[in-house]
Design an enzyme around this catalytic site. Structure first.
Site, PDB file in Angstrom:
ATOM      1  N   HIS A   1     -82.244 -11.412 -36.002  1.00 49.12           N
ATOM      2  CA  HIS A   1     -81.262 -11.109 -37.057  1.00 49.12           C
ATOM      3  C   HIS A   1     -81.060 -12.355 -37.890  1.00 49.12           C
ATOM      4  O   HIS A   1     -80.945 -13.457 -37.338  1.00 49.12           O
ATOM      5  CB  HIS A   1     -79.912 -10.706 -36.458  1.00 49.12           C
ATOM      6  CG  HIS A   1     -80.018  -9.498 -35.588  1.00 49.12           C
ATOM      7  ND1 HIS A   1     -80.169  -8.238 -36.085  1.00 49.12           N
ATOM      8  CD2 HIS A   1     -80.051  -9.385 -34.242  1.00 49.12           C
ATOM      9  CE1 HIS A   1     -80.273  -7.389 -35.080  1.00 49.12           C
ATOM     10  NE2 HIS A   1     -80.211  -8.055 -33.951  1.00 49.12           N
TER      11      HIS A   1
ATOM     12  N   TYR B   1     -76.695 -12.904 -46.054  1.00 51.18           N
ATOM     13  CA  TYR B   1     -78.124 -12.847 -45.740  1.00 51.18           C
ATOM     14  C   TYR B   1     -78.970 -13.863 -46.504  1.00 51.18           C
ATOM     15  O   TYR B   1     -80.187 -13.927 -46.314  1.00 51.18           O
ATOM     16  CB  TYR B   1     -78.653 -11.431 -45.989  1.00 51.18           C
ATOM     17  CG  TYR B   1     -77.959 -10.403 -45.120  1.00 51.18           C
ATOM     18  CD1 TYR B   1     -78.132 -10.410 -43.737  1.00 51.18           C
ATOM     19  CD2 TYR B   1     -77.097  -9.446 -45.663  1.00 51.18           C
ATOM     20  CE1 TYR B   1     -77.479  -9.497 -42.924  1.00 51.18           C
ATOM     21  CE2 TYR B   1     -76.441  -8.529 -44.856  1.00 51.18           C
ATOM     22  CZ  TYR B   1     -76.630  -8.557 -43.492  1.00 51.18           C
ATOM     23  OH  TYR B   1     -75.989  -7.664 -42.685  1.00 51.18           O
TER      24      TYR B   1
HETATM   25  C1  DQA Z   1     -79.119  -7.793 -39.582  1.00 55.22           C
HETATM   26  C2  DQA Z   1     -77.712  -7.605 -38.994  1.00 55.22           C
HETATM   27  C3  DQA Z   1     -77.349  -6.140 -38.909  1.00 55.22           C
HETATM   28  O1  DQA Z   1     -76.061  -5.991 -38.333  1.00 55.22           O
HETATM   29  C4  DQA Z   1     -77.327  -5.557 -40.302  1.00 55.22           C
HETATM   30  O2  DQA Z   1     -77.043  -4.171 -40.237  1.00 55.22           O
HETATM   31  C5  DQA Z   1     -78.602  -5.801 -41.032  1.00 55.22           C
HETATM   32  C6  DQA Z   1     -79.250  -7.102 -40.917  1.00 55.22           C
HETATM   33  C7  DQA Z   1     -79.454  -9.294 -39.802  1.00 55.22           C
HETATM   34  O3  DQA Z   1     -80.618  -9.600 -40.023  1.00 55.22           O
HETATM   35  O4  DQA Z   1     -78.552 -10.125 -39.805  1.00 55.22           O
HETATM   36  O5  DQA Z   1     -79.054  -4.966 -41.796  1.00 55.22           O
HETATM   37  O6  DQA Z   1     -80.058  -7.282 -38.677  1.00 55.22           O
END
Ligand code: DQA
Length: 351
Positions: A99, A23
């Site tokens: 995402h 992330y």
């Molecule tokens: C997310 C991807 C999701 O699968 C994960 O559960 C998240 C973050 C992303 O921003 O990449 O919490 O939404």
């Protein structure tokens, strides 16, 4: 002024500390700060919200329903929450699903999105800049809506149509991104709208991003064949890796003009790109021929795709090398060089 809510779901409060290899290192506060700056530059008023609680997220989607748009990163609830999906379906505001990570190339359970069917668009795998692109998507959508059609059987064979349908000519737009799965046709919305405002019909296409080759090449070729059923004069404009696909497809379904914007023409120069290796291994051409009905534009400040991709075409085609122009400037209609691209299209299409 457009008003947009940015809603982040569970665990996104831990950004910066949480699995930074997936992330990134930006905290939520830094992300919101960056989004605030992008929004300001686009003339958008933003309201931020984050919660780890499903019912609070449902409530917040509902109360954002009267705004001009919502960016929703529902985190893990994306894949499980019927209630949040129902809230998205219930509101008037267009919701863009965002995402940070590329959910489609992670665990299989992340490939399921209950939100996607009712979101107007989805951006995944572009990190924080995905939020910027989602805002730009909403601005462009409110400036000029498009009609989305399917030009082929694959779910990614979608094309956004804009501009007059009966002019007998169409410009097919092919985005780039080196086949990484985060990229999509919103990259070229700004030039699609500019061209449509000038009276050109545009067909801004998505295509398969995953191997095997020649899936993506065939998609672009079938988009050209589809365009042929609606117009007599066709131009294809490809940016970056979309340039490779446009040149390749143009050999199979010749069109009146093929324009490359920072086009990738030589995969041997893209040695750190996994897809480039796969394409060559599957028999795709390493070096594309650049015939005389191709016009190439390349910025001399391009740090993504070296200008050698275009200079190698100088003996056989028309190549414009542009000073002070970077990779993404080429798809920004507010940059001065854009008039040159438009006049190339007007002349080539006899418009
Ligand atoms: C997310 C991807 C999701 O699968 C994960 O559960 C998240 C973050 C992303 O921003 O990449 O919490 O939404």
């Amino acid at each position: 002024m457009m008003r947009v809510a940015v809603i982040n779901g569970p665990n996104l409060n831990l950004l910066g500390k949480r699995q930074p290899e997936i992330y990134g290192t930006m905290t939520l506060a830094e992300l919101e700060d960056a989004v605030g700056h992008w929004a300001e530059a686009m003339g958008i008023e933003i309201a931020f919200y984050q919660s780890n609680d499903e019912s609070e997220l449902v409530g917040h989607v509902q109360t954002s329903g009267g705004l001009d748009g919502v960016l929703l990163n529902a985190g893990g609830f994306t894949h499980t929450s019927v209630a949040i999906a129902d809230a998205v379906a219930s509101v008037e505001a267009p919701v863009v699903e965002v995402h940070l990570s590329d959910v489609d190339s992670r665990e299989s359970f992340r490939r399921v999105s209950l939100i996607a069917p009712n979101a107007v668009y989805r951006i995944s795998g572009r990190g924080p800049t995905g939020y910027r692109d989602a805002l730009r998507y909403l601005v462009n959508r409110s400036r000029m809506p498009s009609t989305t059609i399917r030009y082929g059987p694959h779910p990614r064979n979608l094309a956004d149509l804009r501009g007059p349908r009966d002019s007998g000519l169409v410009i097919v737009l092919v985005h780039g991104g080196y086949w990484y799965s985060g990229w999509d046709r919103d990259q070229l919305d700004s030039i699609a709208i500019d061209l449509a405002e000038r009276g050109f019909a545009t067909m801004n296409i998505g295509y398969r991003l995953s191997p095997p080759w020649p899936g993506s090449g065939h998609d672009v070729a079938s988009a050209l064949a589809h365009a042929r059923t609606t117009a007599e004069r066709i131009a294809v404009v490809g940016h970056s890796a979309g340039g490779y696909l446009s040149l390749w497809a143009h050999r199979r379904h010749p069109v009146d003009l093929c324009v490359g914007l920072a086009a990738v023409t030589d995969l041997s120069l893209a040695d750190d790109v996994p897809a480039a290796e796969q394409i060559v291994a599957a028999g795709g051409p390493e070096k594309l021929e650049i015939p005389s009905d191709v016009v190439l534009f390349h910025g001399l400040d391009d740090t993504e795709v070296s200008s050698s991709h275009s200079t190698r075409g100088q003996d056989t085609s028309t190549v414009h090398m542009l000073e002070g122009v970077g990779h993404f400037d080429l798809v920004n209609p507010n940059r001065p060089h854009w008039e040159q691209v438009v006049s190339t299209l007007s002349v080539g299409l006899d418009a």
